[in-house]
Design a protein around this motif. Sequence first.
Motif, PDB file in Angstrom:
ATOM      1  N   ARG A  54      20.892  31.574  -1.878  1.00 29.15           N
ATOM      2  CA  ARG A  54      22.060  31.265  -2.707  1.00 29.15           C
ATOM      3  C   ARG A  54      23.282  32.057  -2.227  1.00 29.15           C
ATOM      4  N   VAL A  55      23.050  33.291  -1.869  1.00 30.36           N
ATOM      5  CA  VAL A  55      24.165  34.144  -1.410  1.00 30.36           C
ATOM      6  C   VAL A  55      24.771  33.565  -0.134  1.00 30.36           C
ATOM      7  N   VAL A  56      23.910  33.195   0.801  1.00 29.09           N
ATOM      8  CA  VAL A  56      24.413  32.631   2.066  1.00 29.09           C
ATOM      9  C   VAL A  56      25.123  31.299   1.802  1.00 29.09           C
ATOM     10  N   SER A  57      24.556  30.520   0.910  1.00 27.97           N
ATOM     11  CA  SER A  57      25.157  29.226   0.594  1.00 27.97           C
ATOM     12  C   SER A  57      26.578  29.387   0.030  1.00 27.97           C
ATOM     13  N   ILE A  58      26.709  30.313  -0.917  1.00 31.27           N
ATOM     14  CA  ILE A  58      28.045  30.552  -1.498  1.00 31.27           C
ATOM     15  C   ILE A  58      29.005  31.035  -0.411  1.00 31.27           C
ATOM     16  N   ALA A  59      28.512  31.971   0.394  1.00 31.89           N
ATOM     17  CA  ALA A  59      29.376  32.547   1.437  1.00 31.89           C
ATOM     18  C   ALA A  59      29.785  31.471   2.452  1.00 31.89           C
ATOM     19  N   TRP A  60      28.852  30.633   2.826  1.00 28.07           N
ATOM     20  CA  TRP A  60      29.176  29.601   3.818  1.00 28.07           C
ATOM     21  C   TRP A  60      30.188  28.600   3.259  1.00 28.07           C
ATOM     22  N   ARG A  61      30.005  28.242   1.986  1.00 26.81           N
ATOM     23  CA  ARG A  61      30.945  27.284   1.376  1.00 26.81           C
ATOM     24  C   ARG A  61      32.316  27.912   1.151  1.00 26.81           C
ATOM     25  N   MET A  62      32.305  29.187   0.866  1.00 25.42           N
ATOM     26  CA  MET A  62      33.592  29.846   0.645  1.00 25.42           C
ATOM     27  C   MET A  62      34.338  30.098   1.953  1.00 25.42           C
ATOM     28  N   LEU A  63      33.594  30.428   2.999  1.00 28.01           N
ATOM     29  CA  LEU A  63      34.255  30.864   4.238  1.00 28.01           C
ATOM     30  C   LEU A  63      34.307  29.777   5.307  1.00 28.01           C
ATOM     31  N   GLY A  64      33.381  28.837   5.232  1.00 29.49           N
ATOM     32  CA  GLY A  64      33.479  27.674   6.112  1.00 29.49           C
ATOM     33  C   GLY A  64      32.793  27.801   7.458  1.00 29.49           C
ATOM     34  N   ASN A  65      32.182  28.936   7.764  1.00 26.35           N
ATOM     35  CA  ASN A  65      31.406  28.962   9.012  1.00 26.35           C
ATOM     36  C   ASN A  65      30.222  29.915   8.952  1.00 26.35           C
ATOM     37  N   ARG A  66      29.299  29.661   9.829  1.00 30.19           N
ATOM     38  CA  ARG A  66      27.995  30.305   9.818  1.00 30.19           C
ATOM     39  C   ARG A  66      28.071  31.817  10.101  1.00 30.19           C
ATOM     40  N   ASP A  67      28.846  32.187  11.089  1.00 31.28           N
ATOM     41  CA  ASP A  67      28.910  33.605  11.452  1.00 31.28           C
ATOM     42  C   ASP A  67      29.503  34.455  10.329  1.00 31.28           C
ATOM     43  N   ASP A  68      30.561  33.934   9.734  1.00 33.17           N
ATOM     44  CA  ASP A  68      31.168  34.656   8.609  1.00 33.17           C
ATOM     45  C   ASP A  68      30.195  34.738   7.442  1.00 33.17           C
ATOM     46  N   ALA A  69      29.471  33.653   7.222  1.00 28.77           N
ATOM     47  CA  ALA A  69      28.493  33.650   6.125  1.00 28.77           C
ATOM     48  C   ALA A  69      27.427  34.721   6.372  1.00 28.77           C
ATOM     49  N   HIS A  70      27.002  34.857   7.600  1.00 29.19           N
ATOM     50  CA  HIS A  70      25.999  35.862   7.970  1.00 29.19           C
ATOM     51  C   HIS A  70      26.533  37.272   7.693  1.00 29.19           C
ATOM     52  N   ASP A  71      27.722  37.523   8.199  1.00 27.30           N
ATOM     53  CA  ASP A  71      28.318  38.861   8.017  1.00 27.30           C
ATOM     54  C   ASP A  71      28.584  39.153   6.548  1.00 27.30           C
ATOM     55  N   ALA A  72      29.047  38.122   5.845  1.00 21.93           N
ATOM     56  CA  ALA A  72      29.360  38.316   4.426  1.00 21.93           C
ATOM     57  C   ALA A  72      28.087  38.609   3.638  1.00 21.93           C
TER      58      ALA A  72
END
Lengths: 217, 262
Positions: A54-72
């Motif tokens: 869920r955390v990665v999903s929110i981060a990916w939808r908020m930031l728009g890319n995979r690498d940022d979602a990972h770091d976030a």
Amino acid sequence: MVAEMAHIFLTDAQEMTPSVREEEHADYFAMLVTRARAGDALAFERIMLATEQRVVSIAWRMLGNRDDAHDAAQEVYLRVFKYLARFRAGEDFRGWLYRITINVCHDFARKKRLAGLTQFEEIDLGQEGAAFEAAGRDGDPENLALHAQQLALLRRALQSLPMKERAALVLRDLEGFTTEEVARVLGSRPVTVRSQVSSARAKIKTYCDKLLRKRVG
Amino acid sequence: MRKTNCKRMKKVMSLYIAGDLVGEPEREAASHLATCDGCRQLASEFAEGSSLLTQACAQPDFGGEFYAGIRSAVLKEISHYRVPSKPSIFGRRWLYAASLAAAIIASGVMLQYRRSAPETPQGLASNSPVTDRPTSGPAKGADPSLSPQLLESPRSSRRSRRPAVVREPDALNPTGTARDDRKEIAPAIGALTAGGPAASESATLSGQSASSSSRAASSSEVSRIEIQTANANIRIIWLSPRDSRKSEESNHDQDPENGDRN
């Protein structure tokens, strides 16, 4: 009872996902938090296992890319660990966790803005393939291309929203939270969330309409 | 009327599509949509947009390695430090609060100290050639046989390092003004200055009051205070026995003899 549940859950973390009832989830997380506070790394790993998707999903939808979602996501769990002592017993752990996730995404987006990276350039286009696949079932390549374009456009429209409206829309429409849950996560009132979500939807529609009109013109 | 309804409908359309409208507003929207083609068209666009957005932002399968990477990085990072079980008492916030409290208490104590200290007599403070020192020799006109040892008290020598007037105005009068006492002190001053060698050594200071001379006789230590008033011609000299200071203070009104006036 909590001890028994701890035993059941800790023997197999996979069992506790959606079938477990809400209050059991709350007890489970309370127990894990207590143990993680005491320095139990395994308990903290369980927390991550239970919530990372869920955390990665929110981060990916908020930031728009995979690498940022990972770091976030990484930053989210580091903050959770750091501020675990501040988490109050009886509070909704997942609400707290998602609030941290949204805050981390705000920080990332702000840093990117300061760094001069427009989010449009950064948007992950890896999803185009999935869109093509979905549209390709009809077999018409023209429809397929149009559909993929529409999806890309919508993602850009989402990234163009102000952060508060984007967070409300992501949680409400994409993550499937109720308006009240979104309000709790964002620390605002349900009426505010309704207003933000409504405004976000209208803006996305206007954005897409304008771009489509431009292209047709 | 219809236009107004359409305007209102546009505002709540997305809420209606997402099921966020309940009760009367929902019924109103539904009945309007049933009769208005334009709004129905708008509603279908919103519904399509919402569905497309869900498709566009459908989460890709990042794979197990992606999540494992996050976990391992976090666990590696947190292995370096422990979670504090409670917010530390020595945390920065507490430190600031404690410092602030200490500063407030200190200023309160200072204020209290300054209030409790007697005020400087108004007319005398400006010139302030005021001394509170133990006499190093016999006072002017006093018995020359009085030795410095007799005149100097341990307390007065200790005090002489501090500012004088602040501590001793009660020797002039309790209100801190020398105005009225000058008249009362004058005869005593006269007695002192006129006493000279004739004054009894055992009495140390010959005054008009028998009781005070006997008290002075019992005390062998005297301290001397000189105060220069605003008028350059008037100087007040106060000699007081030191070991019975308290009782002297209580009898001060009846015992104003220990002074000198030039």
